[in-house]
Design a protein around this motif. Sequence first.
Motif, PDB file in Angstrom:
ATOM      1  N   CYS A  65      -1.001   6.077  -4.639  1.00 58.60           N
ATOM      2  CA  CYS A  65       0.224   5.230  -4.851  1.00 58.60           C
ATOM      3  C   CYS A  65       0.713   5.033  -3.507  1.00 58.60           C
ATOM      4  CB  CYS A  65       1.318   5.844  -5.713  1.00 58.60           C
ATOM      5  SG  CYS A  65       0.867   6.023  -7.371  1.00 58.60           S
ATOM      6  N   GLU A  66       0.432   6.016  -2.457  1.00 57.44           N
ATOM      7  CA  GLU A  66       0.810   5.543  -1.127  1.00 57.44           C
ATOM      8  C   GLU A  66      -0.149   4.747  -0.473  1.00 57.44           C
ATOM      9  OE1 GLU A  66       3.094   9.504   0.834  1.00 57.44           O
ATOM     10  OE2 GLU A  66       0.988   9.750   0.002  1.00 57.44           O
ATOM     11  N   VAL A  67      -1.252   4.757  -0.856  1.00 57.13           N
ATOM     12  CA  VAL A  67      -2.059   3.860  -0.424  1.00 57.13           C
ATOM     13  C   VAL A  67      -1.881   2.273  -0.669  1.00 57.13           C
ATOM     14  CG1 VAL A  67      -4.609   3.125  -0.275  1.00 57.13           C
ATOM     15  CG2 VAL A  67      -4.093   5.394  -0.001  1.00 57.13           C
ATOM     16  N   ILE A  68      -1.775   2.302  -1.890  1.00 56.62           N
ATOM     17  CA  ILE A  68      -1.393   1.024  -2.399  1.00 56.62           C
ATOM     18  C   ILE A  68      -0.122   0.323  -2.006  1.00 56.62           C
ATOM     19  CG2 ILE A  68      -0.617  -0.331  -4.688  1.00 56.62           C
ATOM     20  CD1 ILE A  68      -3.691   0.289  -4.417  1.00 56.62           C
ATOM     21  N   GLU A  69       0.931   1.145  -1.884  1.00 57.06           N
ATOM     22  CA  GLU A  69       2.325   0.921  -1.268  1.00 57.06           C
ATOM     23  C   GLU A  69       2.010   0.286   0.148  1.00 57.06           C
ATOM     24  OE1 GLU A  69       6.838   2.327  -0.760  1.00 57.06           O
ATOM     25  OE2 GLU A  69       5.106   3.900  -1.190  1.00 57.06           O
ATOM     26  N   ILE A  70       1.135   0.929   1.001  1.00 59.11           N
ATOM     27  CA  ILE A  70       0.824   0.512   2.366  1.00 59.11           C
ATOM     28  C   ILE A  70       0.184  -1.008   2.215  1.00 59.11           C
ATOM     29  CG2 ILE A  70      -0.736   1.049   4.371  1.00 59.11           C
ATOM     30  CD1 ILE A  70      -0.031   4.089   3.769  1.00 59.11           C
ATOM     31  N   LEU A  71      -0.885  -1.048   1.408  1.00 55.92           N
ATOM     32  CA  LEU A  71      -1.532  -2.146   1.372  1.00 55.92           C
ATOM     33  C   LEU A  71      -0.636  -3.351   0.911  1.00 55.92           C
ATOM     34  CD1 LEU A  71      -5.020  -0.973   0.033  1.00 55.92           C
ATOM     35  CD2 LEU A  71      -4.480  -1.786   2.293  1.00 55.92           C
ATOM     36  N   VAL A  72      -0.074  -3.277  -0.265  1.00 54.80           N
ATOM     37  CA  VAL A  72       0.933  -4.016  -0.562  1.00 54.80           C
ATOM     38  C   VAL A  72       1.952  -4.515   0.498  1.00 54.80           C
ATOM     39  CG1 VAL A  72       2.954  -4.434  -2.256  1.00 54.80           C
ATOM     40  CG2 VAL A  72       0.875  -3.602  -3.186  1.00 54.80           C
ATOM     41  N   ASN A  73       2.524  -3.505   1.265  1.00 53.53           N
ATOM     42  CA  ASN A  73       3.576  -3.927   2.175  1.00 53.53           C
ATOM     43  C   ASN A  73       2.961  -4.771   3.141  1.00 53.53           C
ATOM     44  OD1 ASN A  73       5.658  -2.765   0.940  1.00 53.53           O
ATOM     45  ND2 ASN A  73       5.303  -0.735   1.878  1.00 53.53           N
ATOM     46  N   VAL A  74       1.706  -4.514   3.770  1.00 50.29           N
ATOM     47  CA  VAL A  74       0.830  -5.171   4.717  1.00 50.29           C
ATOM     48  C   VAL A  74       0.873  -6.690   4.264  1.00 50.29           C
ATOM     49  CG1 VAL A  74      -1.225  -5.335   5.906  1.00 50.29           C
ATOM     50  CG2 VAL A  74      -0.107  -3.215   5.917  1.00 50.29           C
ATOM     51  N   ARG A  75       0.146  -6.663   2.921  1.00 49.99           N
ATOM     52  CA  ARG A  75      -0.095  -8.149   2.360  1.00 49.99           C
ATOM     53  C   ARG A  75       1.444  -8.917   2.426  1.00 49.99           C
ATOM     54  NH1 ARG A  75      -3.041  -9.819  -3.080  1.00 49.99           N
ATOM     55  NH2 ARG A  75      -2.490 -12.071  -3.207  1.00 49.99           N
ATOM     56  N   ARG A  76       2.538  -8.405   1.936  1.00 49.43           N
ATOM     57  CA  ARG A  76       3.687  -8.948   1.995  1.00 49.43           C
ATOM     58  C   ARG A  76       4.015  -9.335   3.191  1.00 49.43           C
ATOM     59  NH1 ARG A  76       6.808  -5.238  -2.452  1.00 49.43           N
ATOM     60  NH2 ARG A  76       5.706  -6.214  -4.264  1.00 49.43           N
ATOM     61  N   LEU A  77       3.940  -8.511   4.556  1.00 47.15           N
ATOM     62  CA  LEU A  77       4.103  -9.125   5.774  1.00 47.15           C
ATOM     63  C   LEU A  77       3.219 -10.304   6.221  1.00 47.15           C
ATOM     64  CD1 LEU A  77       5.544  -8.545   8.536  1.00 47.15           C
ATOM     65  CD2 LEU A  77       3.713  -6.957   9.095  1.00 47.15           C
ATOM     66  N   ALA A  78       1.903 -10.004   5.900  1.00 50.08           N
ATOM     67  CA  ALA A  78       1.018 -11.158   6.101  1.00 50.08           C
ATOM     68  C   ALA A  78       1.595 -12.522   5.748  1.00 50.08           C
ATOM     69  CB  ALA A  78      -0.411 -10.807   5.841  1.00 50.08           C
ATOM     70  N   GLU A  79       1.901 -12.423   4.236  1.00 52.36           N
ATOM     71  CA  GLU A  79       2.409 -13.544   3.503  1.00 52.36           C
ATOM     72  C   GLU A  79       3.703 -14.099   4.135  1.00 52.36           C
ATOM     73  OE1 GLU A  79       2.734 -12.206  -0.325  1.00 52.36           O
ATOM     74  OE2 GLU A  79       0.853 -12.932  -0.997  1.00 52.36           O
ATOM     75  N   THR A  80       4.492 -13.362   4.680  1.00 55.91           N
ATOM     76  CA  THR A  80       5.875 -13.746   5.140  1.00 55.91           C
ATOM     77  C   THR A  80       5.480 -14.512   6.699  1.00 55.91           C
ATOM     78  OG1 THR A  80       7.010 -12.061   4.053  1.00 55.91           O
ATOM     79  CG2 THR A  80       8.150 -12.758   6.165  1.00 55.91           C
ATOM     80  N   LEU A  81       4.832 -13.674   7.373  1.00 57.40           N
ATOM     81  CA  LEU A  81       4.307 -14.445   8.579  1.00 57.40           C
ATOM     82  C   LEU A  81       3.574 -15.718   8.543  1.00 57.40           C
ATOM     83  CD1 LEU A  81       3.022 -11.231  10.548  1.00 57.40           C
ATOM     84  CD2 LEU A  81       5.414 -12.318  11.007  1.00 57.40           C
TER      85      LEU A  81
END
Length: 78
Positions: free
Chosen positions: A54-70
Amino acid sequence: MEGITGSTQSRLATTDEMDRSEDPWSFHPWVSESLFMETRRVWTRAYGREVSDCEVIEILVNVRRLAETLLNAAGGKI
């Protein structure tokens, strides 16, 4: 990351919504096994302990959201 050039309208399941016994790939099909394992390796070393699925998925989801935002902030010109 596929599907990032558009808006962030696509809804991603959060780790709170995941049943912790379910396969994380069922909620996040864009996460390949190699991406998952590499993320786990990097963050396990950084944290000094094994990170959970779950921590791995949370990290990946957060990075994806950051990339989408940028990308959205830059008008997709990155």
